[in-house]
Design an enzyme around this catalytic site. Structure first.
Site, PDB file in Angstrom:
ATOM      1  N   ARG A 285      -4.532 -11.006   2.970  1.00  0.00           N
ATOM      2  CA  ARG A 285      -4.090 -10.462   0.683  1.00  0.00           C
ATOM      3  C   ARG A 285      -4.179  -8.895   0.342  1.00  0.00           C
ATOM      4  O   ARG A 285      -5.083  -8.110   1.695  1.00  0.00           O
ATOM      5  CB  ARG A 285      -5.566 -11.648   0.188  1.00  0.00           C
ATOM      6  N   GLU A 314       0.849  -7.286  -7.717  1.00  0.00           N
ATOM      7  CA  GLU A 314       2.504  -7.542  -6.857  1.00  0.00           C
ATOM      8  C   GLU A 314       3.260  -8.157  -8.219  1.00  0.00           C
ATOM      9  O   GLU A 314       3.093  -9.188  -9.237  1.00  0.00           O
ATOM     10  CB  GLU A 314       2.083  -8.784  -5.754  1.00  0.00           C
ATOM     11  N   HIS A 332       5.947 -10.277  -0.295  1.00  0.00           N
ATOM     12  CA  HIS A 332       4.872 -10.563   0.030  1.00  0.00           C
ATOM     13  C   HIS A 332       6.201 -12.470   0.957  1.00  0.00           C
ATOM     14  O   HIS A 332       5.875 -13.099   0.207  1.00  0.00           O
ATOM     15  CB  HIS A 332       4.254 -11.885  -1.247  1.00  0.00           C
TER      16      HIS A 332
END
Length: 579
Positions: A285, A314, A332
């Site tokens: 994370r 993000e 990601h």
């Protein structure tokens, strides 16, 4: 188990005569026939062990594998897929759904949860639930569920890939070649063999990373506040404190959830304790590694390289880290494999279906009390706990608020049940309270907010008793109340109320009138007369053993009385409840 039969002839034994009042034919039914306790619950209740959760419509707001929708639809659930919804659109839509399936992009805030008036479950197709306000969901009684193992392999493999790329500079070499260069000397790497890998977070992914990197000859050390050191030692990871770990590592990878205790875990202070040139990887994370501190460490050479799959924001607006020559970054991609997406989509759908069918509860992060309730036995004990709470709530209605509630279980079969029984009792006690709808998910939070102290005990076997028991003692405004019950023939029954033991168990189902009065022949006919005048049919009766001339009586009614005032002059205490 055979049906347990309670004959209602005790109604006549207690008072010695049939009920008659002058000029009136009493509406009295079923006094001479047995009451079969099993008949108190419908077949639907028996089959649907988790009847407190019913999901008919689910909204999916992100791309999940098609198998998720198919599994849900095959089990009779309507599914709507509406991707890339704005926050306002989701707030407008969510009220129409019982369930919600998301991935990592949808942020479920308290505002959205408050708009979700019918929502019962939030399913996160992936690991981690930091994009969900779990506290707000819990307070509303909404189950939050993830798929803890769906993307384990994919995330572990990406971590290993970034470790290898950091050791050899592979992405930089590829880009150099594409630019038309042939620069072998510029991309001198190091072997992984013999190096020390520090793994912070030794859950599923941390374990898989350890076993894979050990095959490269790396020594694996780690830190985890939950996994016992003797367990991680079986997969070749030596556990130690973070203070011991930082200075030893050539490489560090983090695999923890994002929470206050892990935010900025790698910061200026911890980088200063590391070997100069340490390389770090974060596929967990964004925010576990302090991004500003990482950039400073890269600029100074204290950190020799970073592999980042996640960011605080993000997509990131500040590309300082992404553009650094010693940073390998991905958008990601930890769960972005066909296999992980299929697994996560399938897992979340099956977990929801298994919960609805009463098979199991997997992946719930805020409803641990429910995990041990998936059996018919536990379902009936939950019903008992809630019913005892309802009865005591009715008895103590004028004395609220509650100060302390003590739940005691007796019997070997209940040694692991005091947790969910305590929650079930509190659901009954707090039912119909202002501004809340208690269930097993949120009731402990609601009780804590109300300042109620809950004490749970298990007393073990009582050789004098042939059955398992649940005893509830409450204190409210200086008064004390007590109820004891059990489950007989799969039916919850009341055995004792405020110290008075009933001659026959009272099935806790339907409309029940409780009153305490003198053991005189006049009381019961007078009560029956008032019921008849109100058009209420008497369906069952039980009385307690007399205590100092008083006894508690319970009458099963066809419907609750509209007003108890007419009964109050006849008895010392009176209340009624629907269970």
């Amino acid at each position: 188990m055979d049906d347990v039969t309670v004959t209602s002839s005790v109604f006549f034994l207690a008072y010695g005569s049939r009920l008659r009042t002058p000029g009136r034919s009493l509406l009295v039914q079923s006094y001479t026939r047995p009451i079969h306790l099993k008949s108190c619950f419908s077949t639907v209740e028996k089959v649907n062990k988790m009847a407190m959760v019913s999901i008919k419509r689910i909204l999916i707001t992100e791309s999940v594998d098609p198998c998720c929708t198919k599994i849900l639809q095959d089990n009779g659930i309507q599914v709507a897929e509406k991707k890339t919804m704005t926050k306002d659109e989701l707030i407008a839509e969510i009220k129409d759904y019982d369930g919600l399936v998301i991935r990592s992009a949808t942020k479920i805030t308290e505002e959205i949860i408050n708009a979700a008036v019918n929502l019962k479950i939030i399913g996160r197709a992936g690991t981690g639930v930091d994009n969900v306000d779990v506290d707000a969901a819990t307070k509303r009684g909404i189950i939050v569920m993830n798929t803890p193992s769906g993307n384990t392999i994919s995330a572990a493999e990406l971590t290993c890939a970034l470790l290898m790329c950091l050791s050899r500079g592979l992405p930089q070499a590829v880009m150099s070649m594409k630019a038309g260069n042939w620069d072998r000397k510029k991309f001198m790497g190091t072997e992984l063999y013999g190096k020390i890998l520090g793994i912070v977070g030794l859950g599923r992914i941390g374990k898989e990373v350890a076993t894979r990197m050990q095959s490269f000859g790396m020594k694996t050390i780690g830190y985890d506040p939950i996994t016992p050191p003797e367990i991680s030692a079986t997969w070749g990871v030596e556990q130690m404190s973070l203070e011991q770990l930082w200075p030893q590592c050539d490489y560090i990878t983090v695999h923890t959830p994002l929470m206050p205790s892990t935010t900025g875990l790698l910061n200026d202070a911890s980088f200063a304790k590391c070997k100069r040139g340490v390389k770090v990887v974060n596929c967990a994370r964004g925010g576990i590694i302090d991004e500003a501190a990482l950039l400073r460490a890269l600029e100074s050479g204290q950190c020799g390289g970073a592999g980042l799959d996640v960011f605080v924001e993000e997509p990131p607006k500040d590309y300082s880290l992404v553009n650094h020559p010693n940073v390998i970054s991905c958008p990601h991609l930890g769960a972005s494999t066909k296999e992980a997406q299929a697994r996560c989509g399938q897992d979340i759908a099956l977990q929801i279906v298994d919960m609805l069918h009463g098979k199991a509860l997997v992946g719930a992060v805020n409803a641990h009390v429910l995990a041990s309730t998936f059996s018919l036995d536990s379902h009936q004990w939950i019903k008992l706990g809630e019913s005892l709470g309802l009865v005591l709530r009715a008895c103590s209605a004028s004395k609220q608020p509650y100060g302390q509630v003590q739940i005691t279980t007796i019997g070997e079969s209940l040694k692991n049940s005091v947790g969910f029984l305590g929650s079930a009792v509190m659901v009954g006690l707090l039912k119909e309270s202002p501004n809340n709808s208690p269930n097993l998910v949120n009731v402990l939070t609601l009780a804590q907010e109300a300042g109620i102290m809950i004490i749970r005990n298990h007393a073990g076997e009582d050789q004098k008793l042939a059955k398992s028991l649940c005893m509830v003692d409450i204190s409210a405004s200086g008064s004390k109340y007590k109820a004891t019950g059990s489950v007989l023939g799969e039916v919850p029954v009341l055995l004792e109320l405020n110290g008075s033991i009933f001659r026959q168990p009272i099935p806790l189902s339907g409309n029940l009138l409780f009153f305490k009065g003198m053991t005189t022949p006049q009381v019961l006919p007078s009560v029956a007369g008032i019921l008849a005048a109100a058009g209420v049919v008497i369906e069952s009766f039980s009385a307690s053993v007399a205590d100092n001339g008083d006894q508690w009586c319970c009458i099963g009614l066809s419907s609750l009385l509209g007003d108890l005032e007419a009964l109050k002059p006849l008895v010392n205490e009176v209340t009624q409840v629907f269970v």
